[in-house]
Design an enzyme around this catalytic site. Structure first.
Site, short mmCIF file in Angstrom:
data_model
loop_
_atom_site.label_atom_id
_atom_site.label_comp_id
_atom_site.label_asym_id
_atom_site.label_seq_id
_atom_site.Cartn_x
_atom_site.Cartn_y
_atom_site.Cartn_z
CB SER A 49 -0.81 0.01 1.15
OG SER A 49 -1.90 1.17 1.29
CD GLU A 50 -0.98 5.56 -3.06
OE1 GLU A 50 -1.21 6.71 -3.10
OE2 GLU A 50 -1.54 4.59 -3.79
CG ASN A 51 -1.03 3.79 3.53
OD1 ASN A 51 -0.98 2.84 2.96
ND2 ASN A 51 -1.46 3.54 4.97
N GLY A 52 2.76 3.10 2.81
CA GLY A 52 3.75 2.52 3.67
C GLY A 52 3.68 1.29 4.30
CB SER A 91 5.43 3.74 0.49
OG SER A 91 4.72 2.96 -0.27
#
Length: 220
Positions: A49-52, A91
């Site tokens: 997930s791009e938020n890490g 990320s």
């Protein structure tokens, strides 16, 4: 013409079948997040997930949500053994650096060339919300689209050219809709599988660009 269609859950399950062992995968905000619920437990697949976050599992059971563990769409998620979370910048370095094997994104429109429009309909005053979609569209090795074939107004989302603001140019390799699985290639759009109880002719009738068929169509 009334068409039979897959439900969102059925489409998510179908896409999950095509994600291979060992793949690093980003599931975009919206419909694609449902795919996590259908990945086989015996396959080692790393969800990003791009938020890490790396190593997400299926959605948590009702009442078992952790408010501090969410995906980029602010939905509660689970973390599998060995999973981890890290800085947002790291990320995005993973996304932009070609470290993701597959990304599955939603779409407003996909062109016959594989152009993607999925962040804005261009309405005046709309708040820009592209997020990391542009980075994912060009950074992942393969980009799949998960969407409904037609809008609520009956307009096809697969078009000759996108009229909405573009997210990426010629970035889509495969389209999964509630009617069919369609590969995007140099020769155009090729239907590899019809998912609904319709004929190739009915699929072509609701799709305003030329299709060829690898699944019993009239071009064989």
């Amino acid at each position: 013409m009334e068409l039979t269609r897959l439900t969102h859950a059925q489409l998510a399950e179908r896409i999950a079948q095509d994600i291979p062992e060992g793949a690093y995968v980003n599931l975009g905000i919206g419909l694609p997040t449902q795919i996590a619920n259908y990945l086989p437990a015996d396959k080692e697949i790393f969800l990003h997930s791009e938020n890490g976050i790396l190593g997400m599992g299926p959605a948590p059971a009702s009442g078992a949500e952790d408010p501090e563990l969410i995906n980029a769409g602010k939905q509660p998620v689970t973390l599998l053994p060995g999973g981890c979370f890290f800085h947002h910048g790291d990320s995005f370095a993973m996304m932009r650096g070609g470290h993701l094997d597959i990304c599955v994104l939603g779409a407003y429109q996909v062109s016959q060339y594989g152009d993607l429009a999925n962040w804005s309909t261009g309405k005046p005053g709309a708040i820009p919300a592209v997020g990391g979609a542009m980075d994912l569209a060009i950074g992942a090795r393969q980009v799949f689209v998960m969407t409904e074939h037609l809008t609520k107004k009956g307009e096809c989302k697969i078009v000759a050219e996108c009229s909405y603001p573009l997210t990426g140019i010629r970035c889509i390799s495969r389209i999964y809709t509630d009617l069919a699985v369609i590969d995007v290639g140099p020769q155009g759009l090729r239907v590899r599988e019809i998912l609904a109880d319709i004929t190739p002719e009915q699929l072509q009738d609701v799709t305003p660009v030329a299709l060829t068929f690898a699944c019993g169509g009239s071009d064989e």
